[in-house]
Write an enzyme that holds these catalytic residues in place. Structure first.
Site, PDB file in Angstrom:
ATOM      1  N   CYS A   1      33.976  39.021  46.165  1.00 24.73           N
ATOM      2  CA  CYS A   1      34.776  39.696  45.139  1.00 24.73           C
ATOM      3  C   CYS A   1      34.495  41.199  45.080  1.00 24.73           C
ATOM      4  CB  CYS A   1      34.585  39.030  43.784  1.00 24.73           C
ATOM      5  SG  CYS A   1      35.965  39.370  42.662  1.00 24.73           S
TER       6      CYS A   1
ATOM      7  N   LYS B   1      45.743  40.493  35.218  1.00 26.54           N
ATOM      8  CA  LYS B   1      44.606  39.903  35.912  1.00 26.54           C
ATOM      9  C   LYS B   1      45.017  38.654  36.682  1.00 26.54           C
ATOM     10  CE  LYS B   1      39.905  38.190  35.081  1.00 26.54           C
ATOM     11  NZ  LYS B   1      38.887  37.840  34.049  1.00 26.54           N
TER      12      LYS B   1
ATOM     13  N   SER C   1      39.613  35.481  40.072  1.00 27.57           N
ATOM     14  CA  SER C   1      39.407  36.087  38.759  1.00 27.57           C
ATOM     15  C   SER C   1      39.125  37.568  38.970  1.00 27.57           C
ATOM     16  CB  SER C   1      38.231  35.402  38.042  1.00 27.57           C
ATOM     17  OG  SER C   1      37.980  35.996  36.792  1.00 27.57           O
TER      18      SER C   1
ATOM     19  N   HIS D   1      36.654  33.157  44.314  1.00 35.45           N
ATOM     20  CA  HIS D   1      35.341  32.680  43.862  1.00 35.45           C
ATOM     21  C   HIS D   1      35.183  31.192  44.161  1.00 35.45           C
ATOM     22  CE1 HIS D   1      33.856  36.240  41.719  1.00 35.45           C
ATOM     23  NE2 HIS D   1      35.102  36.447  41.341  1.00 35.45           N
TER      24      HIS D   1
ATOM     25  N   GLU E   1      32.633  29.679  44.740  1.00 34.87           N
ATOM     26  CA  GLU E   1      31.365  29.207  44.168  1.00 34.87           C
ATOM     27  C   GLU E   1      31.505  28.735  42.722  1.00 34.87           C
ATOM     28  OE1 GLU E   1      31.479  33.435  42.648  1.00 34.87           O
ATOM     29  OE2 GLU E   1      32.161  32.372  44.438  1.00 34.87           O
TER      30      GLU E   1
ATOM     31  N   ARG F   1      35.343  34.084  26.650  1.00 30.62           N
ATOM     32  CA  ARG F   1      34.711  35.398  26.491  1.00 30.62           C
ATOM     33  C   ARG F   1      35.756  36.476  26.217  1.00 30.62           C
ATOM     34  NH1 ARG F   1      33.188  37.566  32.050  1.00 30.62           N
ATOM     35  NH2 ARG F   1      35.462  37.900  31.962  1.00 30.62           N
TER      36      ARG F   1
END
Length: 331
Positions: free
Chosen positions: A141, A162, A190, A233, A235, A247
């Site tokens: 990323c 986003k 993301s 991502h 992971e 968040r």
């Protein structure tokens, strides 16, 4: 209740020393060659530091020695600093660590321009070391964005909204990294920024997988040291995007951002989408920190099963197999 993310908890062992066994029910084979030594340069913020260790430990698998490293220029609180002091080595120890490969994580951006981030000079020095030493390196990323900016002056471009969600990413080239994998796989993304595909290919990078919705997912450098780059991502845990959404809507309620976040795409079950859309409408109409208490719980807003984890494990197995072959040839 709104969950601001899992704080760092004291642990008896770092993720580097945990044997996490299988990923998504997938049994890991025994190492083909001697035990590999892989470094993880973890640049993630305090709230995601330990979680990121565990995520990459899971993908790297058992039978590999994982060494943890950090940059001094990433801001840290006292608890995270204590964890780093106990379990991590500094960037300066990379050269003498005898690594067979290195993973470099992303980081939470603060500056408008990537080159203005306080950690950018130190991260650029790691890129130079990886390039000069020939240690195979995987950049994740923001680290991928920083690496191509430093190596070839490729500027990332801000996105109007986003990219957040699970997206079908399709192979567009044959490569050993994709061996044994379906032509199209789901991958979490993301990010607020993107690398233009044309700019990458014009400078000799080879795109291996892309998405019609979010662009380049996986690419490699065709010259010099072996470098792999991820804009997504793989992971991520099954609930990571949910925690990021919680968040960000919390930041909206607290006045730290001007607009509420969009729901991650292709991620939540239908009932969760209805609940979260209803709360977002209330948040827009009556924005207040008091609404934290009314946010639906994680149990009430379940994501879909983490369908990307099998392909993620396959990608890392293939990468480590290439690393192992390189070690065997050098022996």
């Amino acid at each position: 209740m709104l969950d601001h993310g899992t704080p760092i908890q004291p642990v008896s062992l770092p993720a580097a020393e945990l044997d996490l066994g299988a990923v998504g029910g997938i049994a890991w084979p025994e190492p083909v060659q001697r035990r590999l030594r892989v470094g993880l340069l973890n640049n993630m913020p305090d709230s995601a530091l330990v979680q990121t260790e565990r995520q990459f430990r899971r993908l790297i698998g058992p039978g590999v020695e994982l060494r943890l490293f950090s940059l001094d220029t990433v801001p840290r609180g006292p608890l995270a600093r204590a964890h780093l002091d106990r379990f991590y080595e500094t960037q300066g120890a990379l050269a003498g660590a005898g690594l067979d490969a290195l993973v470099v994580t992303g980081a939470e951006p603060k500056a408008e321009r990537l080159a203005d981030e306080p950690f950018f000079p130190a991260l650029a020095a790691v890129v130079d070391w990886a390039d000069a030493s020939g240690v195979p390196t995987l950049f994740s990323c923001l680290a991928a964005h920083a690496a191509v900016l430093h190596l070839d002056g490729i500027e990332r471009r801000p996105l109007p909204t986003k990219h957040s969600g699970i997206y079908a990413c399709t192979a567009v080239a044959h490569h050993p990294l994709l061996a044994g994998m379906p032509a199209s796989v789901p991958v979490p993304h993301s990010r607020w920024n993107d690398l233009p595909e044309q700019a990458l290919t014009a400078r000799g990078y080879r795109v291996l997988r892309r998405s019609e919705q979010v662009g380049v997912d996986l690419f490699v450098r065709e010259r010099g040291a072996s470098m792999v780059f991820l804009q997504g991502h793989p992971e991520y845990d099954g609930d990571t995007l949910a925690r990021e959404y919680r968040r960000d809507i919390g930041r909206f309620l607290d006045g730290e951002r001007d607009t509420p976040p969009a729901l991650p795409e292709n991620y939540y079950v239908d009932e969760a989408v209805l609940r979260l859309d209803a709360f977002a409408a209330v948040a827009r109409a009556y924005r207040s920190p008091a609404l934290h208490a009314d946010f639906p719980t994680m149990a009430e807003t379940l994501p879909r099963p983490a369908a990307w984890q099998e392909a993620a494990a396959g990608l890392f197995r293939n990468w480590l197999a290439l690393v192992s072959d390189r070690v065997a040839l050098a022996a």
